[in-house]
Design an enzyme around this catalytic site. Sequence first.
Site, PDB file in Angstrom:
ATOM      1  CB  ILE A  28      -0.958  -0.015   1.207  1.00 30.74           C
ATOM      2  CG1 ILE A  28      -1.996  -1.129   1.045  1.00 30.74           C
ATOM      3  CG2 ILE A  28      -1.651   1.336   1.382  1.00 30.74           C
ATOM      4  CD1 ILE A  28      -2.838  -1.374   2.292  1.00 30.74           C
ATOM      5  CE1 TYR A 185      -1.948  -5.157  11.158  1.00 31.51           C
ATOM      6  CE2 TYR A 185      -4.245  -5.816  11.407  1.00 31.51           C
ATOM      7  CZ  TYR A 185      -3.265  -5.138  10.709  1.00 31.51           C
ATOM      8  OH  TYR A 185      -3.599  -4.432   9.571  1.00 31.51           O
ATOM      9  CE  LYS A 189      -2.490  -1.449  11.416  1.00 32.44           C
ATOM     10  NZ  LYS A 189      -1.891  -0.287  10.706  1.00 32.44           N
ATOM     11  CB  THR A 220       0.497  -6.357   1.296  1.00 29.52           C
ATOM     12  OG1 THR A 220       0.115  -6.738   2.625  1.00 29.52           O
ATOM     13  CG2 THR A 220      -0.450  -5.277   0.788  1.00 29.52           C
TER      14      THR A 220
END
Length: 310
Positions: A28, A185, A189, A220
Amino acid sequence: MADVELDRALFSQSAGKTVLVTGAARGIGAATAILFNSHGAYVVLADLPQLRDSSEEVIQKQMKYPNRAIFVSTNIINWAELTACFEEAITIFGKVDIVIANAGIMESESVLDMEKVDENGRLLESLEAGRVIDVNLKGTLNTLRLGLHYMRSSTSTTTTPQPPKSILLVGSTSSYFGGTGVAAYIASKHGVLGLLRACQGVARGHGVRVNTVAPFLTPTHITAGFAHKWDEAGLEKNTPEGVAGAIAVVALDEKRQGNCVLVAGKYLRELEEPRTRLLPKWLGEDLTAFMSQAMQFFVSIGGYVLPRKY
């Protein structure tokens, strides 16, 4: 619902701006740097030293204006390195207009694993959890703070009024939803979303807009281990270029402040404003009114009175 349309006419506003993108060597981040550059922006690709070759390849082979792009070796959890990155951007391009806090990682092993114990059966600390939280939360906070500092401090060579500067924090659908088991994670976030909400007063005071984009699954290096299974299930997914388009629009749209746009393939939805409108249904009218009064109280006294250190 608050559907978001990608007004691609906004891309032309990139021309002449300096855009600093963290985690820009691939995925990204690279797609975002390429998009801004293709519309005439000067771009700073900030990433780890071992990704220099990838970044240089992006600049030389994929950018329309390679002479308007530089790579700066940067670890976002290293304050001195990240500071030097901002200063190099200003030295070379004269200013920073937009910051894309994109760099992030996911744990490579479960941080809730109960099997990792020492010889006495004591559970071992999860160093992996600390690594993920450091990069995703501390690194994003570092980028946010330096962006606010240098964009309020930098001077322009023109006397004409300038549009407000912009910081875009890359969150995730895991900023709102947490059922996939990647605990570090998800927690980090959620923290990025907290930063978005917590910084608005300071950011407005400095004339800087801060928004977030929350991508769902995007192919990704982070999702390489299960992306093919996602495809087999026939589920909607992003492309790095599609997410980059949403990032650019939100970063450039001067009407956006404190927004978080979820990107899930063809679905683009603004989440923060509907959340605010739905609070009475969630909390009840009475508790919502009380919470509103409480927040007005904190505003009236200049914010939380911070405790002393012990």
